[in-house]
Design a protein around this motif. Structure first.
Motif, PDB file in Angstrom:
ATOM      1  N   TYR A  44      17.240  85.888 -39.311  1.00  0.00           N
ATOM      2  CA  TYR A  44      16.658  84.657 -38.390  1.00  0.00           C
ATOM      3  C   TYR A  44      17.410  83.697 -37.933  1.00  0.00           C
ATOM      4  CZ  TYR A  44      12.598  87.764 -40.122  1.00  0.00           C
ATOM      5  OH  TYR A  44      11.821  88.660 -40.339  1.00  0.00           O
ATOM      6  N   ARG A  91      24.896  90.270 -35.333  1.00  0.00           N
ATOM      7  CA  ARG A  91      24.216  91.004 -35.195  1.00  0.00           C
ATOM      8  C   ARG A  91      24.604  92.568 -35.555  1.00  0.00           C
ATOM      9  NH1 ARG A  91      23.237  94.750 -31.593  1.00  0.00           N
ATOM     10  NH2 ARG A  91      24.816  94.050 -30.134  1.00  0.00           N
ATOM     11  N   LYS A 111      15.580  87.105 -19.367  1.00  0.00           N
ATOM     12  CA  LYS A 111      15.753  87.273 -20.574  1.00  0.00           C
ATOM     13  C   LYS A 111      14.821  86.629 -21.326  1.00  0.00           C
ATOM     14  CE  LYS A 111      19.734  84.730 -22.016  1.00  0.00           C
ATOM     15  NZ  LYS A 111      20.999  84.593 -22.637  1.00  0.00           N
ATOM     16  N   LYS A 112      14.333  86.463 -22.583  1.00  0.00           N
ATOM     17  CA  LYS A 112      13.719  85.742 -23.359  1.00  0.00           C
ATOM     18  C   LYS A 112      14.409  84.709 -23.714  1.00  0.00           C
ATOM     19  CE  LYS A 112      10.301  89.212 -25.033  1.00  0.00           C
ATOM     20  NZ  LYS A 112       9.672  89.838 -26.322  1.00  0.00           N
ATOM     21  N   ILE A 128      15.177  81.544 -26.677  1.00  0.00           N
ATOM     22  CA  ILE A 128      15.286  81.613 -27.863  1.00  0.00           C
ATOM     23  C   ILE A 128      14.064  81.190 -28.574  1.00  0.00           C
ATOM     24  CG2 ILE A 128      16.622  80.404 -29.684  1.00  0.00           C
ATOM     25  CD1 ILE A 128      18.358  82.213 -28.293  1.00  0.00           C
ATOM     26  N   SER A 147      11.168  82.048 -27.726  1.00  0.00           N
ATOM     27  CA  SER A 147      10.342  83.200 -27.560  1.00  0.00           C
ATOM     28  C   SER A 147      10.750  84.085 -28.405  1.00  0.00           C
ATOM     29  CB  SER A 147      10.022  83.612 -26.266  1.00  0.00           C
ATOM     30  OG  SER A 147       9.778  82.647 -25.173  1.00  0.00           O
ATOM     31  N   GLN A 148      11.992  84.340 -28.572  1.00  0.00           N
ATOM     32  CA  GLN A 148      12.494  85.321 -29.576  1.00  0.00           C
ATOM     33  C   GLN A 148      12.245  84.929 -31.045  1.00  0.00           C
ATOM     34  OE1 GLN A 148      16.516  86.016 -28.861  1.00  0.00           O
ATOM     35  NE2 GLN A 148      16.549  86.112 -26.721  1.00  0.00           N
ATOM     36  N   SER A 207       9.746  86.972 -33.610  1.00  0.00           N
ATOM     37  CA  SER A 207      10.175  87.508 -34.993  1.00  0.00           C
ATOM     38  C   SER A 207       9.491  86.732 -36.124  1.00  0.00           C
ATOM     39  CB  SER A 207      11.567  87.336 -34.949  1.00  0.00           C
ATOM     40  OG  SER A 207      11.897  85.837 -35.008  1.00  0.00           O
TER      41      SER A 207
END
Length: 1767
Positions: free
Chosen positions: A238, A409, A666-667, A669, A671-672, A676
């Motif tokens: 995260y 990642r 794109k989403k 940061i 929102s991501q 999560s």
């Protein structure tokens, strides 16, 4: 102090302090309601008037509750009490873990502590949470136990500031789970799970100002379990801090992986990456932080972890190339075109740009273009907008952050791929290592997301704590009252709700001209009315959010840009379409083979160096980098696996997806992160959470330094105080009824003690003591108290005990005063009596002295008169004596002179006579020697002739060697006698010389006497002169002479005294030297003994490792056998044994061939090995040319070959004897001629074809065997007669040699007398050499004859066995039971005849199916004796392969039995005893003379004659060691659950348990086992070992090992339980140890060495009892604790809990003094904290000769061994 007046005089309170946050003070006056001030006395003695404001200061807890393991157990729950308890535990007890309800508070010690070893893990394994001191392992064990017990997923939530120890706690928890849970299936899964930590730390950790290894991301590690075993793991990450890639603050570093690569730039595989020192790259030098770690070694660890995780070397190198490209990207210089900054450009010759493009395979022109321009797409046209220099730099940094984010990642995905289990898992335990609440001077977007996550976690935590409180009250049936707690849902709604902060931020990011300022204004307009949102007073773009931990001010600068996370899509598109093309630009790299292989340019079979570079440069085909394609893969693209499976990926034009115009939305940061975080909350909500709050004690990273201000800030931020507040709102103090009754029994009245049970008594007492029912509640099993009530009860108990002590002191002081008065009165009377007696005695003495004076006067006068008379008389007598003496001496001298003249004449005449006799005797001896020499020469010639004539005759006789050796020994004895006589002669010569010397001395004396005569004459003259003088003068002279002589005597005496002192001193020095030599020898012997023990330990560890590997091999073999069961067939050799195990029989069928391959027979046995023993295929021809014979005829062929071999060997032997002995030639030809005349082959019918011999094979074979038997018997009889004749002849030769030796002895004596004649001595020496050669030849002949005789006896025995077998199987006339009938005792050979095919039946009956209960009265070691009897038969038959096969089968069978009954102590002891007995039999009846010295005559006849089974003995020894270790492990399994309960928890001394207050976390039930049960269990072990027949030494070693376990386990429990370290516990422990010692003495085991195992425990108990205050006490402790390590002593002192009101706490200065002294005293000693209870001492299995005679052993009928034949 009354219940309603807690603020009375003497009460202690906490007041605020600017430095220590809270400070303790004591009230000097009672507080009354309405007072405005409090009168206090501080700890330093100063007074203070404290003004009261809104509320009274919080009260201090009683001293007995200070430093409790669980903060919830405190009577007063508030911030200062929590802070004080943590400070006391951390600084005084060095305890870094503390419970706070369901939270484990962990304080970073900044110092390695020995509390994480594997022994500590196993100590916490299986324990309840309150049984041991607080520890991360205890919380992990609780999670693991709940998962196994309830099958529900668990989670560990670890949070705290940077540097608080979150990562270390997570690693310790992971190590605990992998160690306790083990692995299922993949044995390397444990290593993979642990290997994920260094990889994640390398890519996600960095050095900050607060922590050298700070995690810059959050992670959730989910460890999967199946059947309580680890099956795999999954890691979720995260919010990685990507901004650190491009910017670092002062004294901070980038991520570790960059510095690791730079430190290893010189490695060959990294040469082509263009790396250099980290201080030269822009992205790694901004912090200017000096290197404080070994980055090169860390890279090795990272690569090793990658290898464990299955990442190939090629992928690692590609990953490193991308990281190197990021470093080069940061060094690309962007320059502005003009001063206004309208445009920018990059130099085409930029080295960093060239390396960046070369590493990633992209074009430099494209990179330069899109770094300085941006594409704008409108409805119909596309424009290129030049960027300013700052915008280009921002674009460059954004690309670097995006690349590193993709690398991170990819790395996480590869780790998950390696840890993923294909079969999945049933349950899991998650470990959440996430950042704690952060509040800095400048708080930005990262801090906002972190605090948002902590708000969500705090909400989950509050709900969980509230739920647990509710469940506790419901379980105990307490009336439930809603507990109000701080709900942070409004704050969460402010952040994530509709039109919340995140919604407005996302909306602003969508606006083309969105900025931080406009977003701030929207926040003010929307949320300014919220109670959790505030606007700062300063005019700036910022806002304040009121979190649960406090208010945090966030600066809006950078929020929008960070949330957008804008990346240059054009550059990313280039990376997606990157290709590595060999061309002019890569010629330099192509010269490096490693780099060329990495880029994919190396052709198959290309060489190295320039040749390789030319070959590679010739290829200009583009190659796609697999890692880059996977890193920058877009959603919807073809997967990388499909590309790899379909062949090489051909280059193509970039997809239009990568263009900005077609960019999909794109989403953001936020929102991501919110998505999560919600998934994480769902995951945690479905698990049972366990919380770990890590606290950073100081910012300077100093070990064991506690900063109260920093600690309070973190306690407020991590939710610990909220837990305290929730607990304090209800009933925080909870005790069971039994604990309350034991503690406060002194407050219970007699009427209340008469209640029906403990619960009723406690209820009545509480109703009387606490009149307010709201202050407490009585549940089903516990009593619940409000805050402060326990302190009140403690005060009442203290007062009651104080009053009782005062009463006791009053009575005791009165009794002491009365006893003192009685003693004083008795003393006065005694003094008076003695004084009166003294006066009376004084009067009597005066009268006695008067009477004595008169008597003395009379006597003195008489003495004086007598003395005068005696003086005169003595003078007259002296004169007469001198005169008479003079005349007597004169006469004496005349007589002496006459006598000496006569003696001299006699001596001279004798000397003349002896000289004449000596000359005559020498002449005679010379004549005799000449004559004897001539005779000796003649005799020597005759002896030589006789020796040459009888040389061949002596070769035919036996025993000559022994006689000749005896003669040689006699010659040696005579030589020794000669030496002794020579020594006597030298002694006589010495004596003669001494006599001559003495005579000379006498002559000298005579001369002196003559001189004295002259002196006498002078004295006579002087005497005449003296007579003329007066008598007084002579007397005076004599007195002077006497005085002189007396002085001389005194001087001599003094001199002798000095010599005596010197002698004593020398004696003492010699004794000291001897003592030092003795001590040195003792030390050397101890060292040798220690080395022997270490060698035994190493050997037994190897045996243990071998057993483990063998067990694994058997498991694998069983698994393979199970899979192949469908195709399994039984071997022919296993068909004869029905009912045995198939795996065992298959292994037995191959044993003879394996053993036979290792043996190489000699002599006639070579022919036997060529004849096959088992059945052969039908088509294979036999050695005699026949095919298709039945087994009987093939056995006859075997017998024929043996007989022929015997015949040929006998013929050769007879021929040699015939040549050596011509006189007996006609007698020796008879048996040979008989053998030649008799056609044995014809007699046996072997010349006929198999068709003709079908009817009478058996008859002829039987007749042939009988004829062969008679033939061999006659040959043996003749050989015996011949041997007797040869023995008689040898006796005659020996007698003649005796005479010869006597003659030789005479010659030797003559030679001694005449040493000049060396020739004869030379002849004697030569005769000795010839005799030695003769003896060697005789010995060789005797060995050959004995060998042939043994072979003949073996052949005869085999023929006899074969005859018996044929009669039994062929004719079938005698039943099998008759074969097992015992033979008469006088003819028993103590062996059991058996066949090779019976091996399986023997093993099954003797080992596999053996039950001692079915054979009552039999020997415990019966299986060992039966196996040895079978081995004796194999030894008798000289069949070593059969013996080895039987031993191997027995060892394997015992191992299988042990595998089946590994937990049965009796079975393990039985087979340990039998293994030791079989090993002792091999020693007792083997070739070792030292082991067979105690054998009886009958036992000596049963010794092994032919086989050497030393290797088998070693195998049996290794098996015995394995069995011993299994025996100890089995006993330890039974003892372990009993030790702590019996040694510490059972109350053998009544009343001691109530002296220390119980806490919240402790065992719910009393000790399940008592000390008598433990002693009974130990006694049963010893009795069972004795009943099985094991040697007492083995039982002593087992007891020593078990008492080591008892001592180690108890000591570890003391070290890990703070409440167990008290004075009362020491008394209890010492009493239990004394009971153990008494039991040892009662059993007669005080000399077994088991008592020494209890010494550490004894010292620990004494340490708990001794005084601990002064320096003298410290010295006493150091002299007492000689076995305990310094760490153990310090740990016990820090954990020591003093009795409330009776003892003082051990000061830290005293502990430091003891620690310093112990370190100086025990330099180089043991440094471990916990005792390794799994340690096994080296075992020594002693040899014990068995008194049992082998021929007396009887086989029970229940063993089914009738097929064995007793011989």
């Amino acid at each position: 102090m009354a219940a309603g007046q807690p603020y009375g005089q003497g009460a202690r309170v906490w007041i605020p302090d600017s430095v220590q946050v809270w400070r303790a003070a004591e009230l000097t006056r009672d507080y009354k309601e309405g007072d405005a001030v409090l009168h206090l006395r501080l700890e330093d003695g100063s007074t203070l008037v404290y003004p009261l404001e809104s509320q009274l200061p919080p009260l201090c807890n009683p001293e007995c509750l200070s430093g409790k393991d669980d903060l919830v157990a405190l009577s007063y729950l508030h911030e200062p009490a929590v802070l004080h308890s943590l400070r006391v535990r951390f600084l005084e007890a060095n305890a870094i873990y503390t419970y706070c309800g369901i939270i484990l508070v962990a304080i970073n010690p900044y110092k390695p502590l020995p509390i994480y070893e594997e022994e500590v893990i196993y100590a916490y394994s299986g324990r309840e949470m309150g049984d041991m001191d607080p520890h991360i392992f205890a919380l992990a064990e609780e999670a693991y136990k709940q998962m196994v017990r309830f099958g529900k997923n668990q989670s560990l939530i670890i949070s705290g500031e940077s540097g608080a120890g979150k990562t270390a706690s997570a690693k310790y928890a992971m190590r605990y789970f992998t160690t306790v849970g083990g692995c299922l299936g993949d044995s390397s899964m444990e290593e993979k799970v642990l290997a994920s930590s260094p990889v994640l730390e390398a890519f996600g950790n960095a050095k900050t100002t607060r922590n050298d290894n700070s995690s810059r991301f959050g992670k959730y590690i989910e460890i999967g379990f199946s059947q309580a075993r680890v099956t795999g793991a999954t890691i979720k990450t995260y919010l990685l801090e990507k901004s650190r890639v491009t910017f670092q603050a002062g004294a901070e570093r980038n991520y570790h992986i960059f510095y690791q690569l730079c430190a290893s730039a010189t490695l060959p595989e990294l040469q082509g990456l263009g790396l250099r020192g980290a201080e030269t790259f822009h992205y790694t030098r901004q912090g200017r932080c000096a290197a404080g770690m070994d980055d090169a070694a860390d890279l090795d660890n990272t690569r090793h972890a990658f290898a464990l995780l299955g990442v190939p070397e090629a992928d690692q190198l590609e990953l490193f190339s991308v990281l190197a490209a990021i470093l080069h990207l940061g060094d690309i210089a962007v320059r502005g075109r003009d001063r206004h900054g309208d445009g920018c450009f990059v130099e085409p010759a930029d080295e960093a740009l060239r390396r960046f493009c070369k590493l990633l395979g992209i074009e430099e022109a494209q990179v330069t273009r899109w770094l300085c321009h941006r594409k704008l797409v409108t409805a119909g046209e596309t424009y290129l907008k030049p960027l300013s220099r700052q915008q280009a730099l921002d674009s460059r940094d954004a690309l670097a952050k995006h690349m590193y984010g993709q690398v991170f990642r990819w790395m996480a995905s590869r780790v998950n791929r390696a840890l993923r289990s294909p079969e999945g898992h049933h349950t899991s335990i998650g470990i959440l290592d996430i950042y704690g609440f952060e509040m800095f001077e400048f708080n930005s977007f990262e801090q906002f997301c972190i605090n948002y996550a902590n708000e969500k976690l705090q909400q989950l935590f509050n709900l969980h704590v509230f739920k647990l409180e509710q469940e506790e009250y419901v379980t105990e049936e307490i009336p439930w009252v809603f507990v109000d707690f701080c709900d942070n849902q409004p704050c969460i709604e402010l952040i994530e709700g509709r039109l919340g902060i995140l919604d407005l931020l996302n909306e602003e990011c969508k606006m083309p001209q969105g900025s931080d300022g406009s977003w701030a204004q929207k926040l003010y307009q929307t949320h300014l009315g919220s109670s959790h949102f505030q606007k700062p007073k300063r005019p700036m773009d910022a806002f304040i959010v009121c979190h649960f931990a406090g208010k945090v001010e966030y600066q809006c600068s950078g929020f929008v840009e960070k949330n957008r996370d804008t990346i240059p899509e054009e550059l990313v598109g280039l990376l997606r379409a990157s290709k590595v093309r060999a061309g002019p630009g890569t010629s330099g790299l192509c010269r490096d083979p490693a780099w060329g292989w990495f880029l994919g340019l190396c052709p198959a079979g290309a060489g190295s160096g320039a040749v390789w570079g030319a070959a590679c440069c010739s290829q200009l085909c583009p190659v796609q980098s697999a890692l880059l394609a996977e890193l920058f893969l877009e959603d919807g693209d073809v997967s990388l696996q499909s590309r790899r499976s379909s062949g090489p990926w051909l280059p193509g034009r970039p997809s239009r997806r990568s263009l900005p115009g077609s960019q999909r939305s794109k989403k953001s940061i936020s929102s991501q992160f919110r998505a999560s975080l919600n998934r994480l909350m769902e995951t945690l909500g479905s698990t049972t959470p366990h919380y770990v709050r890590c606290i950073k004690p100081n910012d300077e990273k100093l070990p064991f330094v506690f900063d109260s201000r920093r600690a309070v800030e973190q306690l407020r931020a991590c939710g610990v105080l909220e837990t305290i507040r929730i607990s304090a709102a209800g009933y925080p103090s909870r005790w069971t009824y039994q604990e309350f009754f034991d503690r406060y029994r002194a407050l219970v009245s007699r009427e209340e003690l008469g209640g029906a049970d403990v619960k009723q008594s406690c209820s009545l007492a509480l109703g009387r003591l606490l009149q307010d029912p709201s202050k407490y509640q009585c549940g089903k099993s516990k009593v619940f108290f409000r805050a402060g009530q326990v302190a009140y009860l403690e005060e009442l108990r203290y007062r009651r005990l104080r009053a009782a002590c005062t009463l006791l002191q009053r009575h005791l002081r009165g009794w002491l005063a009365r006893r003192r008065f009685g003693r004083v009165r008795a003393a006065v009377l005694c003094l008076q009596r003695h004084a009166r007696g003294m006066l009376a005695r004084r009067l009597a003495a005066m009268l006695r002295r008067s009477r004595a004076a008169v008597v003395l006067q009379k006597t003195v006068r008489m003495v004086l008169a007598r003395r005068s008379y005696l003086r005169t008389h003595r003078a007259a007598v002296t004169i007469q004596a001198f005169a008479r003496g003079m005349f007597a001496r004169r006469l004496y001298r005349q007589m002496v002179q006459h006598q000496k003249a006569v003696v001299i004449q006699a001596a001279v005449r004798g000397w003349l006579a002896r000289s004449h006799y000596t000359r005559l005797r020498g002449a005679v001896l010379y004549l005799q020697c000449c004559y004897r020499r001539a005779r000796a020469r003649r005799e020597l010639r005759r002896l030589r002739a006789e020796a040459r004539s009888v040389e061949h005759y002596k070769q035919l006789h036996k025993g000559m060697e022994i006689k000749v050796m005896q003669l040689q020994c006699r010659l040696d004895e005579q030589a020794q006698e000669k030496q002794r006589l020579a020594e006597q002669l030298s002694a006589l010569n010495a004596a003669h010389a001494e006599e001559v010397q003495r005579l000379r001395a006498e002559m000298q004396g005579l001369r002196e006497d003559a001189a004295r005569d002259a002196q006498v004459q002078q004295l006579q003259e002087r005497l005449a002169e003296l007579e003329r003088h007066s008598a007084e003068s002579r007397l005076a002279q004599e007195v002077d002479e006497l005085r002189k002589r007396l002085a001389e005597v005194e001087a001599v005496k003094l001199h002798l005294g000095e010599e005596r002192d010197a002698l004593i001193q020398r004696t003492l020095e010699q004794s000291q030297d001897l003592e030092e030599q003795h001590q040195r020898a003792v030390r050397e012997s101890r060292g040798l003994q220690q080395e022997l023990e270490e060698e035994r330990a190493r050997y037994q560890s190897l045996v243990k490792e071998y057993a483990r590997l063998e067990q694994g091999y058997e498991n694998l073999r069983d698994e393979v056998a199970f899979h192949r069961q469908s195709t399994f067939r039984r071997s022919p050799s296993s068909e004869s044994f029905l009912g045995s195990e198939s795996s065992y029989l298959s292994s037995m069928s191959t044993a003879p061939s394996r053993d036979g391959s290792d043996q190489q027979p000699e002599g006639p046995e070579e022919r036997w090995q060529q004849v096959p023993e088992g059945p052969q295929p039908a088509g294979e021809p036999l050695p005699n040319g026949g095919t298709g014979q039945d087994p009987l005829e093939r056995a006859y062929l075997l017998l024929l070959g043996q007989l022929n071999a015997v015949t040929e060997e006998l013929a050769r032997t007879r021929e040699e004897l015939r040549r050596s002995k011509a006189s007996a030639e006609h007698e020796e030809k008879k048996p040979l001629d008989f053998l030649k005349r008799r056609n044995i082959a014809g007699m046996l019918g072997l010349g006929r074809s198999p068709e003709k011999a079908a009817d009478d094979d058996l008859k002829h074979a039987y007749d042939a065997v009988q004829v062969a038997n008679k033939l061999l018997a006659s040959q043996l009889q003749e050989e015996k007669q011949q041997h007797e004749e040869e023995v008689e002849g040898l006796h005659l030769d020996i007698r003649s040699l005796k005479q010869l030796s006597q003659q030789q002895a005479a010659l030797i004596q003559d030679l001694q007398r005449h040493q000049g004649q060396e020739g004869l001595q030379h002849h004697v020496v030569r005769l000795k050499e010839e005799n030695w050669e003769l003896s060697q030849k005789l010995e060789k002949q005797e060995r050959t004859t004995m060998k042939l005789q043994k072979q003949l006896r073996a052949y005869a025995k085999q023929i006899q066995d074969f005859t018996v077998k044929r009669e039994t199987t062929g004719l079938g006339q005698e039943p099998a039971a008759s074969q097992a009938a015992p033979s008469p005792p006088g003819l028993s050979q103590a062996m059991l005849a058996w066949r090779m095919e019976d091996e399986g039946r023997i093993i099954k009956a003797v080992i596999t199916d053996y039950r001692p209960q079915s054979s009552p009265g039999a020997l415990p070691e019966l299986p060992a004796f039966l196996l040895f009897l079978c081995l004796r038969h194999a030894d008798h038959c000289r069949d070593e392969p059969r013996a080895r096969s039987l031993l191997d089968a027995a060892i394997n069978a015992i191992k299988r039995v042990m595998k089946k009954h590994s937990d049965d102590f009796e079975v393990v002891a039985l087979w340990l005893a039998n293994t030791c007995q079989l090993l002792n039999c091999l020693r007792q009846y083997g070739r070792d003379e030292s082991c067979s010295q105690g054998n009886t005559a009958r036992q000596s006849t049963h010794r092994l004659q032919h086989l050497d089974l030393q290797s088998a003995g070693r195998s049996l020894g290794a098996l015995a060691v394995q069995l011993y270790q299994q025996l100890v492990r089995t006993a330890e399994k039974r003892l372990k659950p009993m030790i702590v309960s019996a040694m510490l928890e059972s109350e053998t001394i009544q009343g001691l348990a109530s002296s220390c207050p119980p806490g919240l976390h402790r065992p719910s039930a009393p000790g399940a086992h008592t000390l008598p049960e433990l002693l009974q269990q130990l006694g049963s072990f010893l009795q069972l070992l004795a009943r099985q027949g094991l040697a007492p030494a083995v039982g002593h070693q087992v007891l020593r090992q078990l008492l080591f376990l008892v001592s180690g386990t108890t000591l570890n429990y003391l070290l890990l339980r703070k409440d167990a370290c008290s004075w009362t516990r020491g008394i209890q422990l010492r009493y239990n140890i004394s009971q153990l010692e008494q039991w040892l003495r009662a059993q007669g085991l005080q000399q077994s060495g088991a008592r020494e195992m209890l010494e550490p425990l004894v010292q620990a108990a004494q340490l708990l009892q001794v005084k601990k205050a002064t320096e003298e006490d410290a010295g006493a402790i150091c002299s007492l604790c000689t076995v305990l390590s310094p760490q153990q002593v310090v740990k016990i002192l820090r954990a020591y809990t003093p009795a409330a009101g009776l003892e003082e706490r051990v000061s830290p200065d005293f502990i430091s003094s003891v620690e310093k002294r112990l370190q100086e005293q025990q330099q180089g000693g043991p440094s471990q904290l916990l005792v390794d209870t799994s340690h096994l001492f080296p075992v020594n299995l002693p040899f014990v000769a068995s008194p049992v005679h082998l021929d007396e052993i009887r086989i029970p009928d229940t063993m089914d061994l009738a097929f064995l034949l007793r011989l």
